[in-house]
Design a protein around this motif. Structure first.
Motif, short mmCIF file in Angstrom:
data_model
loop_
_atom_site.label_atom_id
_atom_site.label_comp_id
_atom_site.label_asym_id
_atom_site.label_seq_id
_atom_site.Cartn_x
_atom_site.Cartn_y
_atom_site.Cartn_z
N GLU A 576 24.23 11.58 4.54
CA GLU A 576 23.42 11.33 5.21
C GLU A 576 22.69 11.50 6.59
O GLU A 576 23.23 11.49 7.56
CB GLU A 576 22.07 9.38 5.49
CG GLU A 576 20.38 9.48 5.82
CD GLU A 576 20.61 7.58 5.83
OE1 GLU A 576 18.90 7.48 5.73
OE2 GLU A 576 20.78 6.75 5.61
N GLU A 577 21.15 12.29 7.01
CA GLU A 577 21.64 13.08 8.30
C GLU A 577 20.45 12.29 9.36
O GLU A 577 19.84 11.70 8.72
CB GLU A 577 21.58 14.71 8.21
CG GLU A 577 19.69 14.54 7.59
CD GLU A 577 19.98 16.89 7.60
OE1 GLU A 577 21.10 16.92 7.66
OE2 GLU A 577 18.91 16.80 7.40
N SER A 578 20.58 12.92 10.48
CA SER A 578 19.41 11.96 11.03
C SER A 578 17.95 12.25 11.06
O SER A 578 18.16 13.51 10.44
CB SER A 578 20.33 12.16 12.92
OG SER A 578 18.85 11.58 13.68
N THR A 579 17.46 11.26 10.72
CA THR A 579 15.73 11.53 10.95
C THR A 579 15.03 12.08 11.76
O THR A 579 13.47 12.13 12.36
CB THR A 579 14.62 11.07 9.99
OG1 THR A 579 15.06 9.42 10.79
CG2 THR A 579 15.73 10.87 9.13
N GLN A 580 15.89 12.23 13.51
CA GLN A 580 15.02 11.54 13.78
C GLN A 580 15.75 12.71 15.71
O GLN A 580 14.95 13.19 16.90
CB GLN A 580 14.81 10.86 15.59
CG GLN A 580 16.28 9.97 15.68
CD GLN A 580 15.48 8.18 16.11
OE1 GLN A 580 15.19 6.83 15.18
NE2 GLN A 580 15.85 7.68 17.51
N LEU A 581 17.50 12.45 15.49
CA LEU A 581 17.73 13.47 16.90
C LEU A 581 18.38 14.68 16.22
O LEU A 581 19.10 15.08 15.35
CB LEU A 581 19.13 12.29 16.97
CG LEU A 581 20.17 13.01 18.12
CD1 LEU A 581 19.43 12.79 19.00
CD2 LEU A 581 21.04 11.82 17.74
N CYS A 582 18.04 15.52 16.95
CA CYS A 582 17.66 17.03 16.75
C CYS A 582 19.08 17.48 17.99
O CYS A 582 18.55 17.40 19.31
CB CYS A 582 16.82 17.83 16.33
SG CYS A 582 16.69 20.21 16.48
N VAL A 583 20.24 18.52 17.31
CA VAL A 583 21.27 18.72 18.82
C VAL A 583 21.60 19.92 18.61
O VAL A 583 21.39 21.17 17.69
CB VAL A 583 22.41 17.65 18.35
CG1 VAL A 583 22.59 16.01 18.51
CG2 VAL A 583 22.78 18.52 17.07
N LYS A 584 22.07 20.42 19.55
CA LYS A 584 22.90 22.16 19.31
C LYS A 584 24.24 22.07 19.98
O LYS A 584 24.85 21.35 20.65
CB LYS A 584 21.69 23.01 20.60
CG LYS A 584 22.46 22.60 21.28
CD LYS A 584 21.35 23.14 22.38
CE LYS A 584 21.14 23.08 24.16
NZ LYS A 584 20.21 24.15 25.23
N VAL A 585 24.87 22.84 19.80
CA VAL A 585 25.78 23.00 19.59
C VAL A 585 26.93 24.53 20.76
O VAL A 585 26.29 25.20 20.13
CB VAL A 585 27.16 23.02 18.50
CG1 VAL A 585 28.27 23.57 18.88
CG2 VAL A 585 27.08 21.67 17.44
N ASP A 586 26.75 24.50 21.49
CA ASP A 586 27.75 25.17 22.78
C ASP A 586 28.78 25.88 21.71
O ASP A 586 29.68 25.97 21.77
CB ASP A 586 28.04 24.68 24.05
CG ASP A 586 28.38 25.86 24.95
OD1 ASP A 586 28.97 26.84 24.80
OD2 ASP A 586 27.53 26.21 25.83
N ALA A 587 28.12 27.65 21.74
CA ALA A 587 29.74 28.43 21.06
C ALA A 587 30.34 28.42 21.60
O ALA A 587 31.90 28.78 20.58
CB ALA A 587 28.69 29.27 20.40
N ILE A 588 30.46 28.45 22.67
CA ILE A 588 32.25 28.41 23.24
C ILE A 588 32.93 27.59 23.58
O ILE A 588 33.74 27.39 23.26
CB ILE A 588 31.72 29.52 24.74
CG1 ILE A 588 30.72 30.64 24.52
CG2 ILE A 588 32.97 29.40 25.93
CD1 ILE A 588 31.03 31.34 26.56
N THR A 589 31.96 25.85 23.92
CA THR A 589 32.52 24.60 24.99
C THR A 589 32.73 24.31 23.66
O THR A 589 34.16 23.17 23.43
CB THR A 589 31.88 24.18 25.92
OG1 THR A 589 30.51 23.64 25.30
CG2 THR A 589 31.96 24.70 26.78
#
Length: 816
Positions: A576-589
């Motif tokens: 199961e994945e979150s149904t409310q928390l949308c995230v992004k990943v920094d491509a460098i760090t």
């Protein structure tokens, strides 16, 4: 949808939406504590041979038990001499006194049976064993000991504080909204894994209890919601009295903690040991040598340690005679002071650090997200946990000196998450030489139908007539002796004829990440890819070594198959994945940050449009199929929570086929309590249409015996067949303990058969059966659920009325 259990950082590095492996393709140890695993000397500590657990000679109270076994905290020298001893928990005989400076392992002459792993409990098939299990996690002053590791209270767990449940109520055994680590007294309940046992003694996850500490906080519950005992007259504080019938064939099973939502942490601290059943119609006495005319004249390597024998670790003369040894392989990580390391936050799983805190394990990126109660992500739980040393029978990378003879090893994968793929190789210095085969004679629940010669890429059944057929290829050339968490393999290794000083190394080529089938990247060859080492010593030869039967001659007393199933039951594995928390990943760090934290019907689409992805995984879950009420066609997999209504309800005496659909990209070691099952086959299926996409694949030769745990591979239907012959409340779950602790476990009930609800087993339906059911109406024990005759999820007066009607409908006895 297939969801891969991989860190978000890894997923973004390789492309959003790709199904990727967690970990690096280059060889390197997995992250862990502050102790660098590459600096730990290997093959300098002798293998510890688990002694036999001594029976109790004194009793802490009535009734008397064969064993009074306590779990306590103590030090053990797991790392080589010169490194700090590790604080662990494990089992031992309750009457044995631990001195303040005690460090295991210790000579048996000290009359101290506490060790990690615990001493072996020896049993005879058909002879009951009673155990009073005692939670003795208290200090010298009688105050409770807190946990060694950070405990996540936002999972559905034991919750001894009995308050703060997420539904607004206050009780035990619930999910709370408290993100702080739990620091109170530790709940425990022991489960004998693989035992065919009454429900009262099975170690149900909600049947835990606290230690009898003098400082239990006010308001804390001392027992779980469904605490029960086989003998309810036991009133010894901090204990439960269980009885095991051992009415199953000879086999290798094991015991460990099973408390709700905290099993991963409790087991990682150490409490586990072997529970061996010997004798019976399928015991060693009925092994045959297929090359002779005599019956039952096969001889397996032995002896094993015995209760009244010598010390297998501190008496060299006695140790030299031992030829049968239980071996548990586990992965662990350590800190510089010798303490065990287990992750204390979710960021560790993502290979990231926490905002405003020093980097952990060299991770430079940051996980900057909200947790429960602000979001739906637990703050401490790690979806899986892999560690960077291999601990065998309580020592890192041990060495065992063997005679040029045959040995029997009862192998157990006791890791939390790690699958093992074991092989043996002669070593010529640092160069790997010829492979030495395993001859597997048994699996989880007793003997295989045939001895199987296992080498990398091959698994060849032997006919038992002294010949060795052409090698049979394994499903993939990487396959060796594959064992998922909790699986066992009873093997013979033949060192006969090897020159004095020959070195044999046990290696592991399963991945340093969740196993999803081969091909895969092998474990780091410098750390988790090495397990232990054997050195041949001719001086250890015994006269009895010449009497053991060559493995290619053995004919095994395996059991016949089960009968036809009366029902096919379909269940699912989901993440199961979150149904409310949308995230992004920094491509460098690689840092993970929040885009938004808002639930809603358009969450997934809005998150994708914002260039993000749902935080995942949130949990692992078992489930069922939803079907169209008109056509009966499957429409979707419905993940189920631990607390949802029970959906698996076989009747007493029924044989069922379970079809396990795996919608994830992890292989899950699925364990059913109570039953011994046959693996029927595996078959690929389309995760969108649920239709099969290829022919059924028969089980590997090493899976043809009875089992209690099976690896359900991703994208496959794994079919098993079991007979449910005892009424009561049990569980089935994934034995990746991190999965089990966060919803990948469900209760199931074996109900009395509605067609013949003979509750007292006298072969008749009478008022006596109705009275038995009426006594269950107010019960809070796990066994009561078997009396739900109408299948409405409750045991109430309606069930009694239904039974009474059946009694009254019985034909009158003939008049004589």
């Amino acid at each position: 949808m297939i969801i891969k259990t991989a860190s978000l950082k890894t997923m973004f590095a390789l492309g959003i939406g790709l199904l990727v492996l967690q970990g690096n393709s280059s060889a390197a140890p997995v992250p862990g504590g502050t102790l660098d695993p590459t600096t730990i000397p290997k093959y300098v500590t002798p293998l510890v041979i688990p002694p036999v657990m001594p029976k109790s000679t004194t009793q802490p109270g009535a009734p008397a038990a064969d064993y009074n076994i306590a779990v306590r905290q103590f030090k053990q020298q797991i790392l080589p001499t010169g490194y700090g001893a590790s604080t662990v928990w494990s089992y031992g005989r309750a009457q044995d006194v631990l001195p303040a400076n005690f460090t295991a392992p210790a000579p048996l002459a000290n009359n101290i049976s506490f060790n990690y792993p615990a001493f072996t409990v020896e049993n005879t098939s058909g002879a009951p064993t009673s155990v009073r299990w005692i939670n003795d996690l208290v200090d010298a002053n009688g105050n409770y000991l807190p946990h060694l590791f950070a405990i996540d209270q936002t999972l559905h767990w034991a919750n001894p504080p009995a308050k703060g449940c997420s539904d607004g109520t206050n009780h035990t055994d619930c999910r709370t909204m408290n993100p702080a680590p739990y620091t109170g007294p530790v709940p425990m309940v022991t489960h004998v894994h693989g035992s065919h046992v009454n429900a009262e003694s099975d170690g149900y996850p909600e049947a835990w209890w606290l230690p009898a500490a003098q400082n239990i906080p006010a308001g804390y519950a001392k027992r779980g919601r469904l605490y029960d005992q086989y003998n309810r007259t036991n009133a010894v504080p901090g204990s439960a009295f269980f009885t095991y019938e051992n009415n199953q064939p000879a086999t290798t099973i094991w015991y460990h903690d099973h408390s709700l939502g905290i099993t991963r942490s409790n087991v990682y601290a150490g409490p586990a040991g072997f529970w061996l059943i010997r004798g019976g119609a399928n015991g060693d006495e009925f092994v045959d040598d297929g090359t002779t005319a005599a019956a039952n004249d096969g001889r397996l390597p032995g002896p094993a340690p015995t209760a009244n024998g010598g010390d297998p670790n501190f008496d060299p003369t006695f140790r030299a005679t031992i030829r049968e040894i239980p071996i548990v392989v586990q992965d662990r990580s350590f800190n510089l002071d010798g303490s065990l390391f287990y992750p204390a936050n979710r960021a560790f799983f993502e290979r990231l650090s926490l905002p405003g805190q020093p980097p952990q394990s060299g991770f430079t990126g940051i996980l900057n997200i909200p947790y429960i109660p602000v979001s739906d992500i637990s703050p401490i739980w790690n979806p899986e946990a892999f560690f960077n040393t291999m601990v065998v029978n309580g020592s890192t990378w041990p060495v065992f000196e063997v005679a040029p003879a045959r040995y029997r090893f009862r192998l157990l994968d006791g890791s939390n998450s790690r699958t093992l793929n074991l092989a043996l190789f002669q070593m010529n210095g640092l160069v790997q030489g010829p492979e030495v085969p395993f001859y597997q004679i048994g699996a989880d629940q007793g003997f295989l139908p045939q001895v199987v010669k296992v080498q990398t890429g091959f698994a060849t059944p032997l006919p038992g007539n002294g010949t060795t057929p052409v090698p049979v290829a394994a499903p993939n050339p990487q396959y060796a002796l594959l064992m998922g968490p909790a699986e066992r393999a009873d093997v013979i290794v033949d060192f006969t004829g090897m020159a004095d000083g020959t070195i044999i190394r046990m290696t592991n080529t399963a991945p340093d990440n969740p196993f999803g089938g081969f091909p895969d990247i092998p474990a780091d060859p410098a750390t988790s890819g090495q397990v232990m080492q054997f050195v041949v010593r001719a001086a250890l030869t015994q006269p009895s070594d010449a009497l053991t039967t060559p493995p290619q001659n053995l004919v095994l007393p395996a059991e016949g198959p089960l009968g036809a199933p009366v029902k096919v039951r379909q269940v699912t594995l989901n993440e199961e994945e979150s149904t409310q928390l949308c995230v992004k990943v920094d491509a460098i760090t690689g840092s993970v940050t929040t885009i938004f934290n808002t639930p809603g019907p358009t969450f997934a689409a809005t998150c994708a449009a914002a260039g993000g992805m749902p935080m995942a995984p949130k949990a692992a879950k078992l489930g069922v199929f939803m079907t169209d009420p008109v056509t009966g066609v499957k429409t979707m997999s419905m993940p189920m929570m631990w607390a949802d209504a029970i959906t698996e309800t076989p009747a007493v005496g029924d044989t069922e086929t379970w079809e396990i659909y795996n919608f994830t990209v992890d292989g899950h070691p699925i364990h059913l309590h109570l039953v011994r099952f046959e693996v029927i086959d595996r078959q690929p299926f389309n995760v969108l249409t649920f239709a099969t996409t290829g022919p059924a694949i028969p089980p590997k030769p090493t899976e043809l015996g009875y089992k209690d745990t099976v690896i359900a591979l991703p994208g496959m239907i794994t079919r098993l067949k079991a007979k449910f012959d005892r009424a009561g409340l049990y569980v089935w779950h994934c034995h990746i303990l991190e999965h089990e602790d966060n919803e990948m476990m469900r209760p199931y009930v074996v109900r009395f058969n509605l067609n013949m609800p003979d509750l007292n087993g006298d072969g008749k339906l009478t008022i006596a059966d109705v009275l038995i059911l009426l006594r269950q109406l107010g019960s809070k024990t796990p066994s009561k659920f078997a009396y739900d005759l109408n299948g409405d999820g409750k045991v109430d007066i309606l069930d009694a009325v239904l039974l009474l009607k059946k009694v009254l409908a019985q034909p009158a006895p003939p008049i004589i």
